[in-house]
Scaffold this active site. Structure first.
Site: not given
Ligand code: XIL
Length: 356
Positions: A166, A207, A243, A273, A275
């Site tokens: 990020e 990422n 996401h 990641e 969802d």
């Molecule tokens: C999130 C986790 O799922 C949580 O449990 C934590 O509190 C915060 O981080 N992008 C990412 C992940 O790269 O590492 C994040 O994970 C979600 C967003």
């Protein structure tokens, strides 16, 4: 009728009682020994696609249902939090390996690969590290030690690392972070080089979220990666977090175009990641809409040779960051809170079986 519309029509019919009939550089695609196409990992192996999930702290040890479904269905895992800087180096020079060691050992015991997440981020920084008082030289030394110690420990055992997480803003510029402000944009070059020195065989990824389709942010990510590659920096892949909300996924034609231009740079793409959140309590219509998004993303990935991994951010709706991060939303994963496969799981499995 578009593929998505066709799918949703069939899925809607299915919910009413019918049956579902919807329609690489060095990669992670070693033959999966579990080539049983009644599971995601087995069905994905034929396509050279790694299928995985993020695992929360200790879950694989403390919950036998979790471990069973995880090992049966997936062939790659990533630590949801365990390998982040705050967890791995809570005090300067003090590394906390137990959880990460156990997760990597679990993966190996189930013939699964591991993605490492993440070496550098602006979040999840231990407080000692997140200090404006460090000099440029001190910050470089801190990063070098952190990266070489962590990547070195799992040399040969972590197949791919999210080296930088990020770092790009919505407008495509570099995010103002401890690292950018304290070191300058060259920090990006350094961290990939250090990771590569520590494990020359690991695939190294950039990422990010919100850079799946086309727009200022994905242009920024593309330009950054192109420039790093031009400078000879060892970057091998780009992670698209994915996401998304079921009602507003990225436009699939944009997603495909973006993947193609990244693949043309010689990069692999992992959906890292995924969802797909829906309003809760979940309705049948929401679950259908969600299943279509999962399936569309899978189909786009299968159609792009450079797309070699697809991971969801959690295994079941029992443990998911979504409800606490997106008010009013949840039910975002492939398995429900009782470990039962959801419609999205079924259409993914069908998609893997049906694709050429
Ligand atoms: C999130 C986790 O799922 C949580 O449990 C934590 O509190 C915060 O981080 N992008 C990412 C992940 O790269 O590492 C994040 O994970 C979600 C967003």
């Amino acid at each position: 009728m578009t593929h998505s519309r066709l799918c949703s029509t069939i899925l809607a019919a299915m919910l009413l009682g019918g049956s579902v009939a919807c329609d690489s550089a060095d990669t992670l695609d070693d033959e999966d020994t579990t080539q049983d196409d009644s599971t995601l990992r087995g069905a994905a192996a034929r396509h050279g696609l790694a299928m995985g999930v993020a695992v929360g702290t200790g879950l694989q040890r403390t919950d036998s249902r979790f471990a069973e479904v995880l090992g049966r269905e997936f062939n790659i895992l990533v630590a949801e939090n365990t390998m982040k800087p705050a967890a791995i180096q809570p005090a300067q020079g003090v590394f906390s390996w137990d959880e990460a060691d156990q997760l990597v050992a679990f993966a190996e015991s189930r013939d699964m690969k591991v993605r490492g997440h993440t070496l550098l981020w602006h979040e999840s920084l231990p407080s000692w590290m997140n200090s404006p008082t460090w000099s440029r030289e001190q910050l470089l030394a801190i990063l070098e030690n952190h990266i070489k110690t962590l990547v070195g420990r799992y040399k040969g055992r972590v197949a791919a690392w999210d080296v930088v997480n990020e770092a790009v803003e919505w407008n495509g510029t570099l995010r103002e972070t401890l690292w950018l402000n304290g070191i300058g944009p060259e920090y990006l070059e350094w961290v990939f080089r250090w990771a590569h020195e520590a494990d020359p065989d690991a695939l190294l990824f950039y990422n990010d979220y919100g850079a799946e389709g086309l727009g200022q942010k994905s242009d920024g990510v593309y330009n950054l990666l192109r420039d790093l590659l031009d400078a000879g920096v060892p970057v091998h892949g780009v992670g698209m977090q994915m996401h998304v909300a079921a009602a507003s996924p990225p436009r699939m034609s944009d997603f495909k175009t973006n993947m193609a231009r990244l693949a043309n740079l010689g990069l692999q793409i992992h959906i890292t990641e995924m969802d797909v959140r829906i309003p809760i309590p979940a309705t049948d219509a929401g679950l259908v809409q969600q299943a279509v998004v999962y399936r569309d993303v899978l189909d786009a990935c299968l159609a792009e040779d450079g797309c070699t991994g697809l991971l969801t951010w959690g295994l079941t709706d029992r443990h998911s960051w979504v409800p606490s991060s997106f008010e009013g939303y949840g039910s975002a994963l492939l398995f429900d809170a009782e470990y039962q496969p959801k419609l999205a799981y079924q259409v993914m499995l069908d998609g893997l079986r049906e694709a050429d």
